[in-house]
Write an enzyme that holds these catalytic residues in place. Structure first.
Site, PDB file in Angstrom:
ATOM      1  N   TYR A 156       2.208   3.749  -0.804  1.00 36.54           N
ATOM      2  CA  TYR A 156       1.232   4.205  -1.808  1.00 36.54           C
ATOM      3  C   TYR A 156      -0.193   4.060  -1.271  1.00 36.54           C
ATOM      4  O   TYR A 156      -1.002   4.987  -1.345  1.00 36.54           O
ATOM      5  CB  TYR A 156       1.404   3.416  -3.105  1.00 36.54           C
ATOM      6  N   LYS A 160      -2.873   7.134  -0.533  1.00 30.46           N
ATOM      7  CA  LYS A 160      -4.144   7.307  -1.241  1.00 30.46           C
ATOM      8  C   LYS A 160      -5.334   7.285  -0.268  1.00 30.46           C
ATOM      9  O   LYS A 160      -6.328   7.972  -0.499  1.00 30.46           O
ATOM     10  CB  LYS A 160      -4.283   6.252  -2.340  1.00 30.46           C
TER      11      LYS A 160
END
Ligand SMILES: NC(=O)c1ccc[n+]([C@@H]2O[C@H](COP(=O)([O-])OP(=O)(O)OC[C@H]3O[C@@H](n4cnc5c(N)ncnc54)[C@H](O)[C@@H]3O)[C@@H](O)[C@H]2O)c1
Length: 257
Positions: A156, A160
């Site tokens: 994650y 990002k």
């Protein structure tokens, strides 16, 4: 707030829940025509069904990580509305909060596929239309995890950070051709992802959220109103920005997770 031009055509991914649903609602309230894209077509349809009378919106089932699904979905939107003025690359999934040596290649590919490849594929699909008119806005939903670790796990956080890289490269390549690209970096927001639908995570995080400067969760509608601002003429000078909207999470440098 500078208003959108009436009849702007806005595409929102991940429109079946959380911030995406709120973006569809806010853009429709501004008078835009909105295509609500989600891998869960029924959830996108529920978003559209919940809009005020008179709203003009189309639900489309699209998996943003799949090039053919993206191609077909954007084709459907262009057939419906004739153009895309604003793309909100909002769809995203969380990982399992695992450190690298415990992450399977499948988990890595799944998270990078949706969170990073998705915005690339969607942007690639709509940019030719924007270039043909010399105008367009792309808004990528990144995260505080684009700046810090621990908001998610390896996949994650990496995805990002990648969203910010994409935001900057798109700005470099297309800013002078009339396409403005910016990123929103939310902090903890009450959505399906964080358990607003009754999951346990939101409950677990509550004491930590209370210790952030804002002392509360962000509501999806607050992010949606930021997206509307970024799409409008009031943000005309904004190119390649990463707008942190986190209730002070990063400033306080005390990660709630
Ligand atoms: N909620 C938070 O605290 C938070 C914080 C920072 C950033 N974000 C980011 O905000 C964005 C929106 O998240 P949310 O919190 O509203 O989540 P959510 O889970 O409520 O909604 C995400 C939506 O994306 C859809 N989706 C998932 N995979 C997809 C795919 N392959 N193709 C198309 N749609 C797909 C889901 O079906 C769902 O409707 C995400 O990019 C997320 O990473 C969330």
């Amino acid at each position: 707030m500078a208003r959108l031009v009436l009849d702007s055509v806005v595409v929102v991914t991940g429109a079946g829940s959380g911030m995406g649903r709120a973006m569809v609602e806010e853009f429709c309230a501004e008078g835009a025509r909105v295509a609500a894209l989600d891998i869960d077509r029924e959830a996108a349809e529920a978003t559209v069904a919940g809009l005020d009378a008179g709203a003009r919106a189309l639900a489309v089932g699209v998996d943003v990580s799949d090039p053919e699904s993206v191609r077909l979905g954007v084709e459907e939107v262009l057939g419906w509305a004739g153009r895309v003025d604003v793309l909100c690359n909002n769809a995203g999934i969380l990982d399992s909060y695992l450190p690298a040596h415990e992450v399977s290649v499948e988990e890595w590919d799944r998270v990078i596929g949706v969170n990073q490849t998705g915005p690339f594929l969607m942007s690639r699909a709509v940019i030719p239309d924007m270039l043909s008119r010399g105008a367009g806005v792309i808004i990528n939903t990144a995260s505080v995890s684009a700046f810090s670790a621990a908001g998610g796990g390896t996949a994650y956080t990496s995805s990002k950070h990648g969203v910010l890289g994409l935001t900057r490269q798109l700005t470099f390549d297309y800013g002078s051709k009339g396409i403005r690209v910016n990123a929103i970096c939310p902090g903890a927001t009450l959505t399906g992802m964080t358990g607003a639908d009754g999951g346990e995570q939101a409950v677990e995080m509550d004491p930590e959220i209370a210790r952030t400067p804002a002392g509360r969760w962000c509501q999806p509608a607050e992010i949606a109103r930021l997206a509307v601002f970024l799409a409008g003429s009031g943000a005309d000078f904004m190119h390649g920005s990463a707008v942190v909207f986190d209730g002070g999470w990063l400033t306080a440098a005390r990660n709630p997770f």
